[in-house]
Design a protein around this motif. Sequence first.
Motif, PDB file in Angstrom:
ATOM      1  N   GLY A  57      -0.961  27.510  20.146  1.00 41.79           N
ATOM      2  CA  GLY A  57      -2.087  27.157  19.293  1.00 41.79           C
ATOM      3  C   GLY A  57      -1.724  26.869  17.858  1.00 41.79           C
ATOM      4  N   GLU A  58      -2.467  25.930  17.280  1.00 47.04           N
ATOM      5  CA  GLU A  58      -2.325  25.552  15.880  1.00 47.04           C
ATOM      6  C   GLU A  58      -3.738  25.470  15.284  1.00 47.04           C
ATOM      7  N   ALA A  59      -3.866  25.895  14.038  1.00 45.99           N
ATOM      8  CA  ALA A  59      -5.165  25.857  13.358  1.00 45.99           C
ATOM      9  C   ALA A  59      -5.135  24.747  12.311  1.00 45.99           C
ATOM     10  N   VAL A  60      -5.901  23.682  12.536  1.00 45.38           N
ATOM     11  CA  VAL A  60      -5.973  22.555  11.611  1.00 45.38           C
ATOM     12  C   VAL A  60      -7.021  22.856  10.550  1.00 45.38           C
ATOM     13  N   VAL A  61      -6.633  22.693   9.285  1.00 42.39           N
ATOM     14  CA  VAL A  61      -7.548  22.921   8.163  1.00 42.39           C
ATOM     15  C   VAL A  61      -7.754  21.590   7.448  1.00 42.39           C
ATOM     16  N   VAL A  62      -8.971  21.082   7.493  1.00 39.91           N
ATOM     17  CA  VAL A  62      -9.303  19.805   6.865  1.00 39.91           C
ATOM     18  C   VAL A  62     -10.087  20.090   5.591  1.00 39.91           C
TER      19      VAL A  62
END
Length: 343
Positions: A215-220
């Motif tokens: 898992g990876e957490a994308v922060v926009v």
Amino acid sequence: MLRFESDYMEGCHPAILRRLQEINLDKNVGYGLDPYCESARSKICQACGTPDAQVHFLVGGTQTNMLVIDAMLRYNDGIIALETGHINVHESGAVEACGHKVMPVKGRDGKYDIDALEQWLKAFYEETTAVGIEHYVMPRALYLSHPTELGTLYTRRELMRLRELCDQYGLYLYLDGARLGYGLMAQGGDLTLPDIARYCDVFYIGGTKVGALMGEAVVVTNPNIELTRGLIKHRGAMLAKGWLLGVQFDTLFTGGLYLKISRNAVDQAMRLRRGMELKGYKAYIDSPTNQQFFVMSNNKMEELAQKAAFDYITPAGDGHSVVRFATSWATTSEQVDALLSLL
């Protein structure tokens, strides 16, 4: 066999396994709309100092890079990356498969030479203006990794300069954080999560290589980037059991666990580096992170490979090669000592 060829060879931190077991028979809403994902988003936004950021949980790094870049770019846009950049050399053309060109430039020690990048951009736009921009793939974003593929770090000042350059040329700034925890905890590094959130339009916090099963957490942080749930679904990246990702990041961002376990990898890498230098091995590059690169004779490399796994990087001449040893959040002092005893 001692294994130091990668930093994602173990499963996950025991705290994550415990939580997954505790909630295993609970019934959760799907597709990332569950309470665990919501809690993880809130904790990540708080850690980044960005209460209004979008946070999306995806399964892996290549999937994440492909989706983020596709969301940033238009039909005739490309993305600038270093020749050593992950999207340029290790992702099987995933970005290009979405119709976007990776535009490689030379760097130094795995990082952008910012003055050289500025000259490249100036020359590129002078040429395209003279000929006609409709004939070119136009850069729309700049890609970097922190830490880099060679374990080096950007400073706050360097990231600020890249931000200024992106603003000057109308580029999005995207940071690949597959090993972000190891960069944040490296000795001498001055970048923080809030700094990265301030200067980057979008970035991701790596979990696969830092304590999660996956898992990876994308922060926009830039609302103009349309990384929508529809696009995520369209690209086959929306996990039905999204809570499996949410509970992992919720655990990693509880009580500072993400940074604590990242510190272990860095500490063990520094022990390994000191030990190898005492034995006469020369560092190939000055990496303060969990990836350590050394020059080793080919004979010693073949001998060591019988009992330890590591990465071959490139020839170094005169019967020597560059090799890489990677520690992880789970590496122990006993494992490092065992490796050193073979050297």
